[in-house]
Scaffold this active site. Structure first.
Site, PDB file in Angstrom:
ATOM      1  N   GLU A   1       0.679  -1.326  -0.175  1.00  0.00           N
ATOM      2  CA  GLU A   1       0.100   0.136   0.095  1.00  0.00           C
ATOM      3  C   GLU A   1       0.737   1.360   0.089  1.00  0.00           C
ATOM      4  OE1 GLU A   1      -2.131  -0.358   3.497  1.00  0.00           O
ATOM      5  OE2 GLU A   1      -3.664  -1.940   2.791  1.00  0.00           O
TER       6      GLU A   1
ATOM      7  N   CYS B   1       0.908  33.487  10.202  1.00  0.00           N
ATOM      8  CA  CYS B   1       1.490  34.422  11.261  1.00  0.00           C
ATOM      9  C   CYS B   1       1.658  33.305  12.705  1.00  0.00           C
ATOM     10  CB  CYS B   1       0.334  35.391  11.657  1.00  0.00           C
ATOM     11  SG  CYS B   1       0.522  36.543  10.746  1.00  0.00           S
ATOM     12  N   GLU B   2       2.571  32.587  12.429  1.00  0.00           N
ATOM     13  CA  GLU B   2       3.187  31.818  13.427  1.00  0.00           C
ATOM     14  C   GLU B   2       4.724  31.603  13.248  1.00  0.00           C
ATOM     15  OE1 GLU B   2       1.241  28.481  14.917  1.00  0.00           O
ATOM     16  OE2 GLU B   2      -0.789  28.821  14.052  1.00  0.00           O
TER      17      GLU B   2
ATOM     18  N   TYR C   1       1.248  13.882   0.815  1.00  0.00           N
ATOM     19  CA  TYR C   1       1.046  14.764   2.005  1.00  0.00           C
ATOM     20  C   TYR C   1       1.251  15.988   2.120  1.00  0.00           C
ATOM     21  CZ  TYR C   1       1.129   9.575   3.158  1.00  0.00           C
ATOM     22  OH  TYR C   1       0.910   8.407   3.174  1.00  0.00           O
TER      23      TYR C   1
HETATM   24  N1  LLP Z   1      -1.321   2.255   4.418  1.00  0.00           N
HETATM   25  C1  LLP Z   1      -1.860   2.630   5.792  1.00  0.00           C
HETATM   26  C2  LLP Z   1      -3.126   1.939   6.278  1.00  0.00           C
HETATM   27  C3  LLP Z   1      -1.541   3.838   6.009  1.00  0.00           C
HETATM   28  O1  LLP Z   1      -2.149   4.282   7.048  1.00  0.00           O
HETATM   29  C4  LLP Z   1      -0.340   4.377   5.290  1.00  0.00           C
HETATM   30  C5  LLP Z   1      -0.071   5.874   5.743  1.00  0.00           C
HETATM   31  C6  LLP Z   1      -0.181   4.032   4.112  1.00  0.00           C
HETATM   32  C7  LLP Z   1      -0.422   2.730   3.532  1.00  0.00           C
HETATM   33  C8  LLP Z   1       0.803   4.750   3.062  1.00  0.00           C
HETATM   34  O2  LLP Z   1       2.121   5.125   3.657  1.00  0.00           O
HETATM   35  P1  LLP Z   1       3.254   5.525   2.682  1.00  0.00           P
HETATM   36  O3  LLP Z   1       3.536   4.698   1.826  1.00  0.00           O
HETATM   37  O4  LLP Z   1       2.705   6.702   2.114  1.00  0.00           O
HETATM   38  O5  LLP Z   1       4.539   5.783   3.656  1.00  0.00           O
HETATM   39  N2  LLP Z   1       1.490  12.696   7.031  1.00  0.00           N
HETATM   40  C9  LLP Z   1       2.872  11.812   6.872  1.00  0.00           C
HETATM   41  C10 LLP Z   1       2.456  10.515   6.363  1.00  0.00           C
HETATM   42  C11 LLP Z   1       1.392   9.705   7.330  1.00  0.00           C
HETATM   43  C12 LLP Z   1       1.122   8.357   6.503  1.00  0.00           C
HETATM   44  C13 LLP Z   1      -0.103   7.925   7.134  1.00  0.00           C
HETATM   45  N3  LLP Z   1      -0.467   6.527   6.600  1.00  0.00           N
HETATM   46  C14 LLP Z   1       3.951  12.514   6.143  1.00  0.00           C
HETATM   47  O6  LLP Z   1       3.544  13.548   5.694  1.00  0.00           O
HETATM   48  O7  LLP Z   1       4.951  12.021   5.979  1.00  0.00           O
END
Ligand code: LLP
Length: 428
Positions: free
Chosen positions: A282, A351-352, A380
């Site tokens: 995923e 403004c932070e 993200y």
């Molecule tokens: N599967 C599930 C159940 C997840 O919760 C996530 C990410 C992924 C797959 C995919 O993860 P990836 O391959 O993109 O690392 N906002 C944070 C990342 C949070 C990811 C949350 N879940 C950032 O900007 O680094």
């Protein structure tokens, strides 16, 4: 330099064959620019690496990284499936043309209404808690649904503690020790549990914890097969594959990574006589992370106690540096290869004080009016943007074959007022 920064004959940064400065002249700043070929290349590289070693392999793009409909369409065309974590993401995936059989819903702290929506959409539900299992059994006919469980294999990893989703501190999944009991419970309730899932965290560049999670999940799957008699149709190792954000970081060697995982997977399949389930991954960031650039203009050079370059984006536009202290490489769009000759703070317009894209960043000369390109903002970034400080969100443009197409209009002031209502008594 690990990032392949292309320049054109004018020396300007070129994205998908388009001149960054011309894009800015046409669409203004801040502007997200998405390179379609990069998304397709990333998808194919990952898919082929695994498919060549285990044919029953599927990618479930974690669309929380970037839900723009055009991005979703590109991945639909590539043959991807979708990892959805909310019913909003299911809704978007359906709108983007994904058949519900290609959507896996992994909710967390899900309410009954959301379960009902997910079930009636036709998506497969990946269950995160015993509470969710019991509630699901009450609102649907269990015999009609194949389900899976998210297991917490008590190992986690990630680029920041907020992004670690396995281990004792994590709110996600079902404890590995509870797995057999939970699969038995599901069968007693009349469900057909056919999948097992884990996702240990995000931004993983070291294969070791990922491999440990693969091993532990396979051992759990083996026990569930032996003790609860479950025949698995799929085993899902989640996402989390990292990308380099800093020039000193190295890419994951995807050939080595895929070989290690598929070798271990096959070994465990035969150890536990698990037949031939599909293998799922995923990834979100790996597919879209390096495919976008944020173009923003320097509007202020300020010599205070420190030297600041103030730009027309903020943590409302891109929150990762403020939220996780994440590094995003930044170049000056009309001279992206210029060597640094100073250290400077690059500050947003919110403004932070925490609204900083970089502290003491080595940069070449920066002048007011320059366009800066913030790299690797495909994942993200827009999806975590907000209207904080009442700033409309930026536009998004898609590039392919040197052609730019708008895939999201810049928001207007009207969008800041959208769905608000002033009670009539306050209008007197
Ligand atoms: N599967 C599930 C159940 C997840 O919760 C996530 C990410 C992924 C797959 C995919 O993860 P990836 O391959 O993109 O690392 N906002 C944070 C990342 C949070 C990811 C949350 N879940 C950032 O900007 O680094």
């Amino acid at each position: 330099m690990i990032f392949d920064l292309e320049t054109n004959e004018k020396g300007n940064l070129s994205i998908g064959g388009a001149d960054a400065l011309e894009l800015v002249a046409k669409y203004k700043t801040p502007l997200y620019v998405v390179d379609e070929d990069k998304i397709r290349d990333n998808y194919r590289r990952l898919y082929n690496a695994f498919y060549s070693k285990y044919q029953d392999f599927k990618i479930f793009y974690a669309c929380k990284a970037n839900t723009n409909l055009a991005v979703m369409r590109i991945l639909e065309q590539e043959g991807s499936c979708i990892d959805a974590v909310s019913i909003g993401e299911i809704y978007i995936a359906l709108k983007a043309g994904f058949d519900p059989s290609r959507i896996l819903f992994t909710g967390n702290n899900v309410k009954d209404d959301e379960l009902k929506f997910a079930i009636s959409s036709g998506a497969t539900v990946n269950i995160d808690s015993i509470s969710q299992l019991k509630r699901l059994s009450k609102i649907t006919d269990p015999s009609k649904h194949k389900i899976s469980f998210r297991i917490n294999p008590n190992v986690g990893a990630g680029h920041h503690e907020h992004c670690i989703t396995g281990g004792e501190l994590s709110k996600f999944g079902i404890m590995e020790e509870e797995a057999v009991e939970v699969y038995n419970m599901a069968q007693n309730l009349g469900f057909q549990p056919t999948g097992i899932h884990t996702h240990i965290g995000s931004g993983i560049l070291d294969p070791e914890p990922f491999m440990l999670a693969v091993e532990k999940l396979m051992d759990v799957a083996g026990r569930v097969h032996e003790d609860a008699g479950v025949e698995f149709e799929f085993i899902d190792f989640g996402g989390g594959l990292g990308i380099p954000y800093h020039p000193d970081e190295s890419k994951l060697d995807i050939e080595v990574f895929s070989k290690e995982i598929t070798d271990l997977f096959k070994e465990k399949l035969s150890q536990y006589d698990l037949k031939n389930p599909s293998m799922y991954l995923e990834p979100g960031r790996y597919i879209v992370g390096d495919a976008s650039v944020l173009l923003t203009k320097v509007n202020t050079i300020k010599n205070s106690y420190r030297k600041f370059a103030g730009i027309d984006a903020g943590f409302n536009t891109l929150i990762r540096p403020a939220m996780y202290g994440s590094y995003h490489h930044i170049v000056v769009a009309n001279q992206p290869h210029e060597k640094p000759n100073q250290k400077i703070d690059i500050a947003g317009n919110v403004c932070e004080s925490g609204d900083l894209f970089a502290r003491d960043r080595p940069m070449p000369e920066i002048r007011e009016g320059d366009v800066l390109a913030i790299l690797n903002v495909g994942a993200y970034s827009f999806s975590m943007s907000s209207q904080y400080n009442s700033r409309p969100r930026p536009a998004e443009v898609l590039l392919r074959d040197c052609k730019d197409e708008i895939i999201r209009e810049r928001e207007s002031f009207d969008d800041l007022l959208y769905r608000q209502n002033i009670p009539s008594r306050l209008l007197k």
